[in-house]
Each structure stands twice: as C-alpha cells, then as structure tokens.
Design an enzyme around this catalytic site. Structure first.
Site, short mmCIF file in Angstrom:
data_model
loop_
_atom_site.label_atom_id
_atom_site.label_comp_id
_atom_site.label_asym_id
_atom_site.label_seq_id
_atom_site.Cartn_x
_atom_site.Cartn_y
_atom_site.Cartn_z
N THR A 131 0.82 -1.21 0.00
CA THR A 131 0.00 0.00 0.00
C THR A 131 0.86 1.26 0.00
O THR A 131 1.98 1.27 0.54
CB THR A 131 -0.90 -0.02 1.26
OG1 THR A 131 -1.47 1.28 1.44
CG2 THR A 131 -0.13 -0.36 2.53
N ASP A 132 0.29 2.35 -0.53
CA ASP A 132 1.00 3.64 -0.48
C ASP A 132 1.13 4.16 0.96
O ASP A 132 1.95 5.03 1.24
CB ASP A 132 0.30 4.68 -1.38
CG ASP A 132 -1.14 4.98 -1.01
OD1 ASP A 132 -1.67 4.34 -0.08
OD2 ASP A 132 -1.74 5.86 -1.65
N GLU A 133 0.32 3.59 1.88
CA GLU A 133 0.36 4.11 3.25
C GLU A 133 1.69 3.86 3.94
O GLU A 133 1.98 4.49 4.95
CB GLU A 133 -0.78 3.51 4.08
CG GLU A 133 -2.13 3.90 3.54
CD GLU A 133 -3.28 3.75 4.53
OE1 GLU A 133 -3.03 3.54 5.73
OE2 GLU A 133 -4.42 3.86 4.09
N TYR A 156 -1.68 -0.24 11.23
CA TYR A 156 -1.88 -0.96 9.96
C TYR A 156 -0.71 -0.74 9.01
O TYR A 156 -0.10 -1.70 8.52
CB TYR A 156 -3.19 -0.50 9.28
CG TYR A 156 -3.24 -0.83 7.79
CD1 TYR A 156 -3.34 -2.15 7.36
CD2 TYR A 156 -3.15 0.19 6.83
CE1 TYR A 156 -3.35 -2.46 5.99
CE2 TYR A 156 -3.16 -0.12 5.47
CZ TYR A 156 -3.26 -1.44 5.06
OH TYR A 156 -3.26 -1.74 3.71
N LYS A 160 2.21 -3.30 7.51
CA LYS A 160 2.44 -3.54 6.08
C LYS A 160 3.89 -3.22 5.71
O LYS A 160 4.51 -3.93 4.92
CB LYS A 160 1.48 -2.69 5.21
CG LYS A 160 0.03 -3.11 5.26
CD LYS A 160 -0.26 -4.48 4.67
CE LYS A 160 -0.07 -4.55 3.17
NZ LYS A 160 -0.53 -5.88 2.63
#
Ligand code: NAD
Ligand code: DAU
Length: 337
Positions: A131-133, A156, A160
């Site tokens: 994810t870009d997060e 979260y 990741k």
C-alpha cells in the site's frame, strides 16, 4: 511484451475485496491459469463474493490461515504452485487503532510464514501486495515514488511496512523472486462496508448521518479495483524480482468531495454530512507517482472515475443482500466502538 508465464497460482485473501475481484478477473483473462484461493474468512472475507466461481473448473477454495506455514507448504507442493499473489491482510486503519495485535500477527507474522513456505517450495514469483500508506503522509504538493522513505503512521501501515521489509529481505538474503506493489485507495464492488465509499453509500441509502473525519479535507488518490488487479497481474508477469512498483490513477480528491458526490448519486441531501472527531494520526494526503509501473510493466489504468464511481454506487444499490449479509453482529459492535 513477453514476460514470466504464470500457470499455477496461489492467491491469499481471495475472499476479500481486492482478492475476490482479482481471482474472477484472472480466471477470465488467463485461460491457462489454475488458481487456489486461500483465505481464513475473517470478518472481511466472504465466500459470497466468489459464489459465481464455486464450480469453475480451474478454481479451488481452501479455508486456511497464512500463519499456518505447514498447511501452506503442503498446498504449494501438492499443487505445484509457481506463483503466489499475497493479498491476505488485516486492512482497516481504524481497526488497527482500536487494536494492533491481529495486524502484527497476520500482516507481519503471516507474511513471514508465507515467504518461508514459498522459499521451501521453490516458487518462481511472490507478489507482495502492499500500500501507499507505508510512505506516510504528504503535504500539499509532491507524490510518493518508489524511493520515498518508509514512514508509516498507523499500526496498519507499520505492519504492512514490516511485511514489505521481510519480503525484501527474502529476496536479498535467499534470492526468493519477490515483486512488491504499492497501490493507492481502491474502490469498486465487494468492498467491505467499513471503508469510506461503501460505508457512505449504505448510510446514505438508510438516511443515516455520514461521519466525515476532521475537516473532510484529507486527500486520497482513488483507483478502480480492476485497474489495481491488472497492475498486480502485470507486476507478476512483467515485474523484476526485487523491484517495487507504485500503482495509482492520479485521481486525488478531498474526502468531503467524494462524500458529496456519493450523496448526489444516491439522491440524498448534503445535510446528512456530519463532521466528527478526527482519526488519531490521520494521514493528510496521499498521491502516488506510478510512472515506473506505466513504463516498465506496460500497464495503465483504464477506468474513468466518474463512470467507475457511478457504477460502484449502482452495484451497492443492486446488491443489498450482499452487504446486509456481511454486516454481521461483529461489524455492528465494531461500528459502535
Ligand atoms: P480485505 O480486508 O477486504 O480482505 C482481506 C482478506 O484477507 C479477507 O478475505 C480475509 O479473510 C483475509 N485474511 C485476513 N487474515 C488472514 C489470515 N491470517 N490468513 C488468511 N487470510 C486472511 O482487504 P483488501 O482491501 O481487499 O486488501 C487486500 C490487500 O491489498 C491487503 O494486503 C491491503 O493491504 C492491500 N491494499 C489495499 C488497498 C485498498 O484500498 N483496499 C490499497 C492498497 C493495498
Ligand atoms: O491508501 C491505501 C489504503 O487505503 C489501504 O492500504 C487500506 O487497506 C485501505 O483501507 C485504505 O485506507 P484509508 O484509511 O485511506 O481508507 P478508509 O476508507 O478507511 O478512509 C478513507 C478516508 O476517509 C480517510 O481519510 C479517512 C476518511 N473516513 C473514513 C471513514 C471510514 C471518514 O472521513 N469517515 C469514515 O467513516
């Protein structure tokens, strides 16, 4: 362009939002692929999302946990799997703020266990769907590139990032052919109604207040789920082991604009908007630079946002049974928290 040919594919998390769209799409567009969908069926996993595939001759569902390395290794060997596409995760930021333990167990521990099984069984491709997060938050300008330093802000995204680093280490230390993708916010059918777009559609349909966090000006970069699925497939087939590929549609919107558009599509008044207390640690803006994927994977997003959003709203209007069934007692308890 020619690349690596995927034949026997092990998809983790194929009963979730992106995974279920991916397995259906892959079976449709690759007639030679046989596929195992391996999923623990947590609150977010739902076999109704793949009900149309149950009797498909090239599709098998196996109920299991990615943390169960022995079971995974047995399946990889028995089915002579060449490719793993790893979607399974705890995926919701708000839940990770309430409790991070399951995020570490599945996203970090589960990924490590899967990498180990993949190594033991000699798979030829491992796609780590990320994810870009993991890049953290942007100010008013700029975009995330593949070399943006990791700076995750929620339990979260930290879990990741941990998974991505383990995947990287299995490539560097053991030569496992890992390709990592990092995508922005997805929308489309079969998304669990805890995420912004489906939650707001359903609340609007029920004439409930739509809770917008903070000032509603946090920006997300939206991509249709099938464009993401195409990019994951392109990464498996065309990506180079050890590389990272950002995926996005250059489609940034402040949350409040999305919410207003959804209200318009459902035919409900903007007075349903309710500004509520902000998410703790809320990332202000995401924007992804996907130049590398477009150049090196031969991929480009195809879905027009106006059309994709309107079709998504229509899908939720037409599929009330699907979302009523997934909104279990557990979901009700979670929303109250
Ligand atoms: P989701 O929550 O809808 O689905 C997750 C799936 O994983 C569910 O079917 C669940 O049952 C399964 N699962 C959870 N724990 C498991 C375990 N221990 N063993 C086996 N299966 C397990 O998630 P999603 O939105 O479809 O996201 C899929 C992946 O894509 C995640 O890795 C997420 O980080 C990533 N991603 C999501 C988005 C997005 O906008 N949704 C964007 C970029 C990346
Ligand atoms: O960027 C990719 C990520 O996108 C994925 O890695 C995650 O798995 C996925 O859940 C998503 O994370 P977000 O936190 O961006 O998505 P969410 O739908 O939870 O929220 C989108 C934005 O809307 C965010 O700024 C918070 C806001 N929001 C969300 C909810 C649920 C609200 O204002 N009100 C809400 O009720």
């Amino acid at each position: 362009m020619s690349g690596y040919e995927i034949k026997k594919v092990f998809v983790t998390g194929g009963a979730g939002f992106i995974g279920s769209n991916f397995v259906r799409h892959l079976l449709e567009i690759r007639s030679e692929v046989n596929l195992i969908n391996y999923d623990a069926l947590t609150y977010a996993g739902n076999l109704e999302s793949t009900a149309d595939l149950t009797d498909h001759p090239r599709y098998t569902f196996v109920h299991g946990d990615i943390c169960d390395g022995e079971k995974v290794a047995g399946l990889l060997k028995d089915h002579k799997i060449d490719t793993i596409i790893h979607f399974a995760a705890e995926s919701h930021v708000d839940r990770s703020i309430l409790s991070g333990a399951e995020f570490v167990r599945t996203n970090v521990g589960g990924t490590q266990s899967l990498l180990e099984a993949a190594l033991k069984c000699g798979v030829s491709r491992f796609v780590q769907v990320s994810t870009d997060e993991v890049y953290g938050s942007l100010g008013e300008t700029g975009q995330f590139t593949e070399s943006t330093p990791l700076a995750p802000n929620s339990p979260y995204s930290a879990s990741k990032a941990g998974a991505d680093l383990l995947a990287r280490s299995y490539y560097h230390t053991f030569g496992l052919p890992v390709v990592t993708t990092r995508c922005s916010n997805n929308y489309g059918p079969y998304q669990f109604p805890e995420k912004l777009i489906p939650l707001m559609i359903i609340k609007a349909m029920r004439d409930e207040r739509l809770p917008v966090y903070g000032d509603g000006m946090n920006v997300r970069d939206w991509i249709h789920v099938l464009d993401h699925c195409d990019a994951v497939l392109a990464a498996a087939e065309m990506g180079l082991p050890g590389e990272i590929y950002n995926i996005g549609s250059s489609n940034e919107w402040p949350n409040i604009e999305i919410v207003k558009r959804l209200l318009h599509h459902v035919g409900k008044p903007e007075s349903l908007v309710q500004y509520v207390k902000d998410r703790p640690g809320h990332d202000r803006r995401y924007a992804i630079d996907s130049t590398k994927s477009r150049r090196e994977l031969g991929w480009a997003p195809k879905v027009n946002f106006d059309q994709g959003l309107a079709e998504t709203v229509q899908w939720y209007l037409d599929n009330t049974t699907w979302w009523e069934n997934v909104m279990s007692e557990e979901t009700q308890n979670y929303s109250e928290q």
